[in-house]
Design a protein around this motif. Sequence first.
Motif, mmCIF file in Angstrom:
data_model
loop_
_atom_site.group_PDB
_atom_site.id
_atom_site.type_symbol
_atom_site.label_atom_id
_atom_site.label_comp_id
_atom_site.label_asym_id
_atom_site.label_seq_id
_atom_site.Cartn_x
_atom_site.Cartn_y
_atom_site.Cartn_z
ATOM 1 N N LYS A 52 6.883 6.993 -1.359
ATOM 2 C CA LYS A 52 8.073 6.220 -1.714
ATOM 3 C C LYS A 52 8.555 5.376 -0.535
ATOM 4 N N THR A 53 8.607 5.982 0.631
ATOM 5 C CA THR A 53 9.065 5.260 1.828
ATOM 6 C C THR A 53 8.106 4.135 2.190
ATOM 7 N N GLN A 54 6.804 4.443 2.189
ATOM 8 C CA GLN A 54 5.824 3.413 2.538
ATOM 9 C C GLN A 54 5.822 2.287 1.506
ATOM 10 N N ASN A 55 5.986 2.621 0.250
ATOM 11 C CA ASN A 55 6.040 1.604 -0.793
ATOM 12 C C ASN A 55 7.230 0.675 -0.555
ATOM 13 N N ILE A 105 -1.638 1.280 -1.067
ATOM 14 C CA ILE A 105 -0.520 1.754 -1.889
ATOM 15 C C ILE A 105 -0.191 0.748 -2.983
ATOM 16 N N ILE A 106 -0.116 -0.528 -2.633
ATOM 17 C CA ILE A 106 0.193 -1.565 -3.617
ATOM 18 C C ILE A 106 -0.899 -1.638 -4.684
ATOM 19 N N ASP A 107 -2.146 -1.502 -4.260
ATOM 20 C CA ASP A 107 -3.251 -1.533 -5.212
ATOM 21 C C ASP A 107 -3.113 -0.406 -6.238
ATOM 22 N N LEU A 108 -2.829 0.797 -5.765
ATOM 23 C CA LEU A 108 -2.706 1.937 -6.672
ATOM 24 C C LEU A 108 -1.475 1.826 -7.572
ATOM 25 N N LEU A 109 -0.331 1.495 -6.985
ATOM 26 C CA LEU A 109 0.919 1.484 -7.749
ATOM 27 C C LEU A 109 1.029 0.303 -8.706
ATOM 28 N N PHE A 110 0.662 -0.878 -8.252
ATOM 29 C CA PHE A 110 0.954 -2.066 -9.040
ATOM 30 C C PHE A 110 -0.243 -2.646 -9.784
ATOM 31 N N PHE A 111 -1.413 -2.534 -9.205
ATOM 32 C CA PHE A 111 -2.569 -3.127 -9.867
ATOM 33 C C PHE A 111 -3.342 -2.117 -10.706
ATOM 34 N N LYS A 112 -3.333 -0.858 -10.293
ATOM 35 C CA LYS A 112 -4.034 0.171 -11.068
ATOM 36 C C LYS A 112 -3.082 0.986 -11.930
ATOM 37 N N ASN A 114 9.100 -4.572 1.329
ATOM 38 C CA ASN A 114 9.938 -5.384 2.225
ATOM 39 C C ASN A 114 9.090 -6.332 3.070
ATOM 40 N N GLU A 115 7.963 -5.825 3.590
ATOM 41 C CA GLU A 115 7.049 -6.683 4.366
ATOM 42 C C GLU A 115 6.492 -7.817 3.508
ATOM 43 N N LEU A 116 6.122 -7.485 2.287
ATOM 44 C CA LEU A 116 5.583 -8.475 1.364
ATOM 45 C C LEU A 116 6.640 -9.543 1.058
ATOM 46 N N LEU A 152 -1.095 -7.718 4.750
ATOM 47 C CA LEU A 152 -0.395 -6.465 5.019
ATOM 48 C C LEU A 152 -1.316 -5.452 5.701
ATOM 49 N N LYS A 153 -0.717 -4.381 6.205
ATOM 50 C CA LYS A 153 -1.481 -3.288 6.811
ATOM 51 C C LYS A 153 -2.375 -2.646 5.756
ATOM 52 N N PRO A 154 -3.524 -2.083 6.154
ATOM 53 C CA PRO A 154 -4.441 -1.457 5.190
ATOM 54 C C PRO A 154 -3.758 -0.394 4.305
#
Length: 176
Positions: A160-163, A134-141, A168-170, A127-129
């Motif tokens: 919210k939009t980027q998440n 965002i995924i790291d902060l929201l889901f892993f941390k 969707n990309e994931l 995915l894009k950096p």
Amino acid sequence: MTQEELIPLLLKKDDRSFTLLYDNYSKSLYGVIFTLIKDREEAEDVLQEVFIKIWKNIDSYNDSKGRLYTWMLNIARNTSIDKLRSKGFNNNLKNLSADNFVHILDDNSKTINQIDAIGIKEFIKKLKPKCIQIIDLLFFKGYTQQETSDELEIPLGTVKTQNRNCMNELRLLINE
């Protein structure tokens, strides 16, 4: 003992009337309280509060407005709701004992391995950096969206939009 016999004794504050009241109604009132509170110890505390309120406020009971049991049931329900809404009760729900976290510390490496075992890390790396961050902060941390917004210094709506876009990309990457 009937309700008609019990009420005059309660109004006189006769000691045995409290025992009779408790013996006759505690189980059913506890059931109502426990249905709302869902914690045995808290429900028992609320039950005590209810009987104290009944004892202190028996003078306000009016038999022309309803049965004694209905009046007591309303006191139990309202006291339970007050307890649920109280700040202390809500803070108690948030405060977990240290025992709950011992296993988390022991299993931390296992969690990382489980994430890797299902291969999600490889998909996330594609995915894009910004998405990775965002995924790291929201889901892993475990950050909230607001905390992520504050951390990345971007508006909450953007997070919210980027998440949503990143998810969707994931999803697309996983389904390929």
